[in-house]
Design an enzyme around this catalytic site. Structure first.
Site, mmCIF file in Angstrom:
data_model
loop_
_atom_site.group_PDB
_atom_site.id
_atom_site.type_symbol
_atom_site.label_atom_id
_atom_site.label_comp_id
_atom_site.label_asym_id
_atom_site.label_seq_id
_atom_site.Cartn_x
_atom_site.Cartn_y
_atom_site.Cartn_z
ATOM 1 N N ASP A 251 -23.559 -2.637 -37.000
ATOM 2 C CA ASP A 251 -23.497 -3.825 -37.854
ATOM 3 C C ASP A 251 -23.881 -3.500 -39.289
ATOM 4 O O ASP A 251 -23.406 -4.140 -40.225
ATOM 5 C CB ASP A 251 -24.389 -4.926 -37.289
ATOM 6 C CG ASP A 251 -23.727 -5.534 -36.068
ATOM 7 O OD1 ASP A 251 -23.922 -4.999 -34.964
ATOM 8 O OD2 ASP A 251 -22.964 -6.508 -36.232
HETATM 9 O O1 MRU Z 1 -23.894 -10.345 -31.902
HETATM 10 P P1 MRU Z 1 -22.571 -9.649 -31.922
HETATM 11 O O2 MRU Z 1 -21.782 -9.820 -30.662
HETATM 12 O O3 MRU Z 1 -21.781 -10.007 -33.165
HETATM 13 O O4 MRU Z 1 -22.931 -8.110 -32.043
HETATM 14 C C1 MRU Z 1 -21.883 -7.172 -32.086
HETATM 15 C C2 MRU Z 1 -22.339 -5.774 -32.188
HETATM 16 O O5 MRU Z 1 -23.511 -5.476 -32.254
HETATM 17 C C3 MRU Z 1 -21.267 -4.726 -32.320
HETATM 18 O O6 MRU Z 1 -21.676 -3.528 -31.725
HETATM 19 C C4 MRU Z 1 -20.969 -4.466 -33.798
HETATM 20 O O7 MRU Z 1 -20.793 -5.671 -34.498
HETATM 21 C C5 MRU Z 1 -19.755 -3.629 -33.979
HETATM 22 S S1 MRU Z 1 -18.265 -4.453 -33.484
HETATM 23 C C6 MRU Z 1 -16.992 -3.382 -33.840
#
Ligand code: MRU
Length: 372
Positions: A251
């Site tokens: 992220d």
């Molecule tokens: O809370 P989320 O479902 O948005 O978290 C998603 C993640 O942590 C993913 O690993 C990250 O955003 C990469 S998605 C290509």
């Protein structure tokens, strides 16, 4: 519009129309929600209709594209630019951790402010915005395929003795989390396509179950040999089975390589080090935040206690004892020293010295044509 899309397509867009697959209902129901404006986009992101760093950024940008396409606007070009800048700031406030959203917003704001210097027409400012937002949707799939290519090549070239490799992944980083194909799941897709994948193991990823509901759905859909494990089974899996690599998404990646990703990623990295399993982060360069020296500066979103107190990540009935306190961070930070390499669309970033990555140097090198 949704009928013409694959069941794995979370963002369905044509000019003036945006529909988001309601990921909270997967895998049992396929429901698309109409997104008419930035406020709908903000709510869809905050409420996890759409999630995953790249998908959040693209959905936000397109929600505003749809709003202005259908808007009867009579202001000046300056007023149009100011309208867009404010709406983008508002969209960024939906979820704090993934940098892709603020990166996209900043790029779009800069473009709009540049455009307004050369035109008096509000319509042209809006048109420029819409074209740039649409470009993000198209570019993301190509970016993910390049990540898959570099990641699979790297893992395949490290295969010793065995012809195939099993990969453990976390959360959902696939088509659903992006415009298509995926990042860490893109690497798994590429290994599968190349004939080198033995088994993809996916964690259930509590509390929101992105692994059991979404990644498992994608793996089954693509007929990839896969096994679901409880989050708490990861250490045992690494002990009793041969895992070639852990591959996760990101992220936000700080300048030294510290990486924020779904809660539980840090646990996996510690387990991987203990069992000598290479630990890869796979992400587009838009997930890199060079303004942050280290992961200590990353803001970690804390989500509703309901996600832990109730079944199905907060969507079902209460299962925890009433009155208990809850701490529910959505992400954690894996320190760079636990990360073997970072796979991007521009190549694989490795550590030159010590425990940190020189990501800035890598990006400068890539920009001058020397991809890694
Ligand atoms: O809370 P989320 O479902 O948005 O978290 C998603 C993640 O942590 C993913 O690993 C990250 O955003 C990469 S998605 C290509």
């Amino acid at each position: 519009m949704a009928d013409q899309f694959s069941p794995l397509q979370s963002i369905c867009y044509e000019r003036g129309l945006l529909r988001l697959l309601d990921q909270r209902k997967l895998p049992l129901e396929t429901v698309y929600l109409d997104i008419l404006n930035a406020a709908d986009g903000w709510n869809a992101i905050r409420d996890m209709v759409v999630r995953g760093a790249p998908a959040i950024a693209i959905s936000a940008a397109l929600s505003l594209a749809v709003e202005i396409f259908n808007l009867d606007f009579s202001g000046t070009s300056l007023e149009a630019a100011s309208f867009l800048v404010k709406k983008l700031d508002y969209l960024v406030s939906s979820r704090p951790t993934a940098v892709n959203l603020s990166d996209a917003a900043t790029k779009l704001q800069n473009l709009v402010l540049k455009t307004v210097e050369t035109t008096d027409e509000a319509k042209l400012v809006f048109q420029t915005y819409i074209t740039a937002a649409e470009r993000m949707l198209i570019d993301d799939v190509n970016t993910n395929k390049a990540i898959g290519f570099h990641g699979a090549n790297d893992i395949q070239s490290n295969l010793k003795g065995s012809k195939t490799v099993s990969i453990l992944t976390h959360c959902n980083t696939g088509s659903l989390a992006t415009a298509g194909y995926g990042t860490a799941l893109g690497v798994i897709r590429a290994l599968h396509a190349n004939g080198f994948l033995e088994t993809a193991f996916c964690t259930e990823t509590r509390p929101f179950n992105q692994g059991s509901r979404l990644t498992a759905f994608e793996l089954v859909h693509d007929k990839i040999h896969a096994t679901l494990i409880a989050d708490s089974a990861a250490a045992s899996l690494m002990k009793v089975r041969t895992i070639g690599a852990v591959v996760v998404g990101a992220d936000r990646i700080a300048a030294n390589g510290d990486t924020a990703n779904k809660i539980g990623t840090y646990n996996l990295a510690i387990c991987a080090l203990h069992h000598a399993v290479p630990f890869y982060v796979a992400a587009p360069v838009t997930s890199i935040d060079l303004s942050l020296r280290s992961g200590d500066q990353i803001v970690i979103e804390e989500r509703s206690p309901k996600e832990l107190l109730c079944s199905d990540g907060g969507l079902g009935k209460q299962v925890a004892a009433s009155g208990i306190g809850v701490w529910n961070p959505a992400f954690d930070v894996t320190p760079a020293y636990l990360i073997t390499a970072i796979i991007t669309e521009k190549g694989v970033i490795r550590k030159a010295l010590a425990d940190d990555f020189d990501i800035k140097g890598f990006l400068q090198n890539a920009a001058s044509g020397n991809e890694g």
